[in-house]
Scaffold this active site. Structure first.
Site, PDB file in Angstrom:
ATOM      1  N   SER A 101      59.907 154.496  98.730  1.00  0.00           N
ATOM      2  CA  SER A 101      59.925 155.940  98.523  1.00  0.00           C
ATOM      3  C   SER A 101      60.836 156.567  99.569  1.00  0.00           C
ATOM      4  CB  SER A 101      58.513 156.517  98.662  1.00  0.00           C
ATOM      5  OG  SER A 101      58.526 157.937  98.738  1.00  0.00           O
TER       6      SER A 101
ATOM      7  N   TYR B 208      50.355 157.361 102.502  1.00  0.00           N
ATOM      8  CA  TYR B 208      51.440 157.058 101.577  1.00  0.00           C
ATOM      9  C   TYR B 208      52.700 156.660 102.336  1.00  0.00           C
ATOM     10  CZ  TYR B 208      54.562 157.559  97.558  1.00  0.00           C
ATOM     11  OH  TYR B 208      55.483 157.323  96.563  1.00  0.00           O
TER      12      TYR B 208
END
Length: 278
Positions: A154, A167
């Site tokens: 990401s 995350y």
């Protein structure tokens, strides 16, 4: 378009979103498929996850494109289940040539109030599941002297952000895992590369919980209401990208022409990569 005729591609988190996009692209390019998805909600993930019907629809679409498909409902964090699926794929197809470790979840809470269960879920799904995918497929790839592995990190695997401690940690971990695995497997004809997407237009970002967090000033914010917030996370003035943009990079890394590209991270994040080093 790349030609994957005769190849077998394993895609995790294939029921919808990016995973479905990747799976169908491989099917349309001639590959047979091994697919899995958790197909079950989590009490600490604040949006609905994919369903068994979603996975069945991916299978239907892939078979309509001409692929033979093996699919199972499983959690990639369950190593024994992953090993069983890989063994089944070897029994039915003889091998796995390509693995795309796509499965993952998004959670959001500040570090000072994040429940332990939310941390555990995020690391389990986003990092342990990627390790399990690589660890399960790599012995067979080593035996055959060939493999293409792609992980999905990401833009938050390269920069921090508020409320994204779990995350971000998981996606930074994916990059470290990818680079180290690339070195472990470099002598065996196996490449391992990561893609670092920005905001991708899937249910992971399009859900009421995230909309409400981004626009707490509104009672029922819509996609139009949150679009400027999402756009601010990119450099180019677009709020989100389509899954197909990530799929193109997946196919690139798995193509024969990319045989000597390994251990890299490719950002596809509407220019946000310009804001970080490395």
């Amino acid at each position: 378009m790349s030609n994957f005729e005769g190849k077998v591609a394993f895609v995790t988190g294939a029921a919808r979103g990016q995973g479905r996009s990747h799976a169908l692209a491989f099917a349309e390019a001639g590959a047979d498929l091994v697919l899995c998805d958790r197909c079950e909600d989590s009490p600490v993930v604040r949006y609905p996850l994919a369903t068994e019907d979603d996975l069945a629809e991916t299978v239907r679409l892939a078979e309509a494109a001409g692929a033979k498909v093996v699919s199972e409902k499983l959690d990639t964090a369950d190593r024994a289940a992953m090993d069983r699926l890989v063994a089944r794929a070897h029994d039915e197809f003889g091998r796995i040539d390509i693995a795309v470790a796509n499965a993952g979840v998004s959670t959001a809470a500040p570090v000072q109030s994040m429940p332990q269960a939310m941390w555990d879920e995020t690391i389990s799904s986003n990092l342990t599941g990627v390790f399990n995918t690589i660890a399960a497929v790599s012995p067979g790839m080593i035996d055959r002297g060939y493999g293409r592995i792609v992980t999905i990190s990401s833009m938050l695997g390269r920069a921090g952000n508020t409320n994204m401690v779990a995350y971000g940690a998981s996606k930074w971990g994916v990059i470290g895992l990818t680079k180290s695995a690339a070195l472990d497997l470099a002598q065996n004809g196996i490449t391992v590369n990561a893609i670092a997407p920005g905001n991708i237009s899937t249910p992971m970002i399009h859900n009421d919980a995230l909309y409400g967090m981004l626009r707490p000033d509104l009672e029922n914010p819509t996609a139009d209401d949150v679009a400027p917030v999402f756009a601010s996370l990119h450099a180019q003035p677009v709020p989100w990208l389509e899954p197909a943009e990530i799929t193109r990079a997946v196919l690139f890394f798995c193509d024969e022409a990319a045989a000597h590209i390994s251990g890299t991270v490719l950002p596809i994040d509407a220019g946000n990569a310009a804001r970080v080093t490395g």
